[in-house]
Design an enzyme around this catalytic site. Sequence first.
Site, mmCIF file in Angstrom:
data_model
loop_
_atom_site.group_PDB
_atom_site.id
_atom_site.type_symbol
_atom_site.label_atom_id
_atom_site.label_comp_id
_atom_site.label_asym_id
_atom_site.label_seq_id
_atom_site.Cartn_x
_atom_site.Cartn_y
_atom_site.Cartn_z
ATOM 1 N N THR A 42 64.824 -32.889 -9.643
ATOM 2 C CA THR A 42 65.377 -34.034 -9.425
ATOM 3 C C THR A 42 66.018 -34.394 -10.749
ATOM 4 O O THR A 42 67.068 -35.060 -10.925
ATOM 5 C CB THR A 42 64.164 -35.227 -9.122
ATOM 6 N N LYS A 64 52.760 -35.515 -13.331
ATOM 7 C CA LYS A 64 53.622 -34.784 -13.577
ATOM 8 C C LYS A 64 53.420 -33.562 -13.983
ATOM 9 O O LYS A 64 51.874 -33.130 -14.320
ATOM 10 C CB LYS A 64 54.554 -35.719 -14.623
ATOM 11 N N GLY A 81 56.209 -28.576 -13.120
ATOM 12 C CA GLY A 81 57.261 -27.573 -13.797
ATOM 13 C C GLY A 81 56.643 -27.066 -14.898
ATOM 14 O O GLY A 81 57.207 -26.358 -15.606
ATOM 15 N N GLU A 103 57.386 -34.012 -21.965
ATOM 16 C CA GLU A 103 57.653 -35.081 -20.978
ATOM 17 C C GLU A 103 56.874 -36.418 -21.634
ATOM 18 O O GLU A 103 57.541 -37.369 -21.656
ATOM 19 C CB GLU A 103 57.672 -34.959 -19.462
ATOM 20 N N LYS A 125 57.324 -38.584 -2.486
ATOM 21 C CA LYS A 125 56.354 -38.492 -3.777
ATOM 22 C C LYS A 125 55.245 -39.684 -3.723
ATOM 23 O O LYS A 125 54.556 -39.719 -5.069
ATOM 24 C CB LYS A 125 57.118 -38.365 -5.145
HETATM 25 O O1 LIG Z 1 56.951 -30.238 -15.180
HETATM 26 C C1 LIG Z 1 57.739 -31.027 -14.568
HETATM 27 C C2 LIG Z 1 57.850 -32.108 -14.165
HETATM 28 O O2 LIG Z 1 56.941 -33.177 -14.412
HETATM 29 C C3 LIG Z 1 58.662 -32.520 -12.821
HETATM 30 O O3 LIG Z 1 59.360 -33.762 -13.348
HETATM 31 C C4 LIG Z 1 57.990 -32.799 -11.880
HETATM 32 O O4 LIG Z 1 57.411 -31.492 -11.465
HETATM 33 C C5 LIG Z 1 58.905 -33.121 -10.414
HETATM 34 O O5 LIG Z 1 59.647 -32.001 -10.205
HETATM 35 P P1 LIG Z 1 60.633 -31.953 -9.086
HETATM 36 O O6 LIG Z 1 61.816 -33.089 -9.502
HETATM 37 O O7 LIG Z 1 61.167 -30.765 -9.147
HETATM 38 O O8 LIG Z 1 59.877 -32.329 -7.849
#
Ligand SMILES: O=C[C@H](O)[C@H](O)[C@H](O)COP(=O)(O)O
EC number: 5.3.1.6
Length: 231
Positions: A31, A96, A99, A105, A123
């Site tokens: 995202t 969070k 990733g 972050e 989410k």
């Molecule tokens: O470590 C990764 C982050 O916290 C991401 O922002 C979280 O996993 C959301 O990722 P996505 O937008 O791919 O669902």
Amino acid sequence: MDAAAMKDEVARAALAHVESGMRLGIGTGSTAEAFIRALAGRVSEGLRIVGVPTSERSAKLCGELGIPLATLEDLPELDLTIDGADEVDARLRLIKGGGGALLREKIVAAASARMLVIADASKKVEHLGAFPLPIEVNGFGVLATTLAIEKASAMLGLSGSIRLRMVGDKPFITDGGHLIIDASFGLIPDPEALSAALHAIPGVVEHGLFLGLASSVLLAGPEGVERLGAA
Ligand SMILES: O=C[C@H](O)[C@H](O)[C@H](O)COP(=O)(O)O
């Protein structure tokens, strides 16, 4: 609308919160990457911002797309961070780190006057914890740290599988050179108590519970973009 289209929609909606001259924390994940692409379009049209990325991956994409970057050393105070999330509840508490970028972050979000979370509506949860909680740990004594996490969470009535994150047959390594433990506790009734218990364990570097950091959340769903929290 499919998930990718929802990410693009919420990424575009987030642009309305970006003003010229801002020092902007830039998140990580699919995202956040949709947001980086949308932001790059505005930058090419003349929007003046400086971004501080929360991962090497986001830094690379920003660099490729011509977004001006600085480090948190250059800019220790930021106006706004825009980032994704794995879960968000009605009190804007987050999980969070899916990733693996949670440490940077959290540092960047804490250095920002405001944090805007962008996500698709899937989410949004009533209680945090269906998504396994990522816990960043030092590589030294990882087994002892894992046992300490098990004991501390059991004291709070939490149990479930606690696993070292792997990529193939090797441990996943974060940008900070640490490991990630994914803890599938199931629903977490008291995220603040769990946060405090995890922070008390020496081998824990940081965890993926973001409490009191998000100022607002934009959620894209079939009916459009919904906002939680202040403007
Ligand atoms: O470590 C990764 C982050 O916290 C991401 O922002 C979280 O996993 C959301 O990722 P996505 O937008 O791919 O669902």
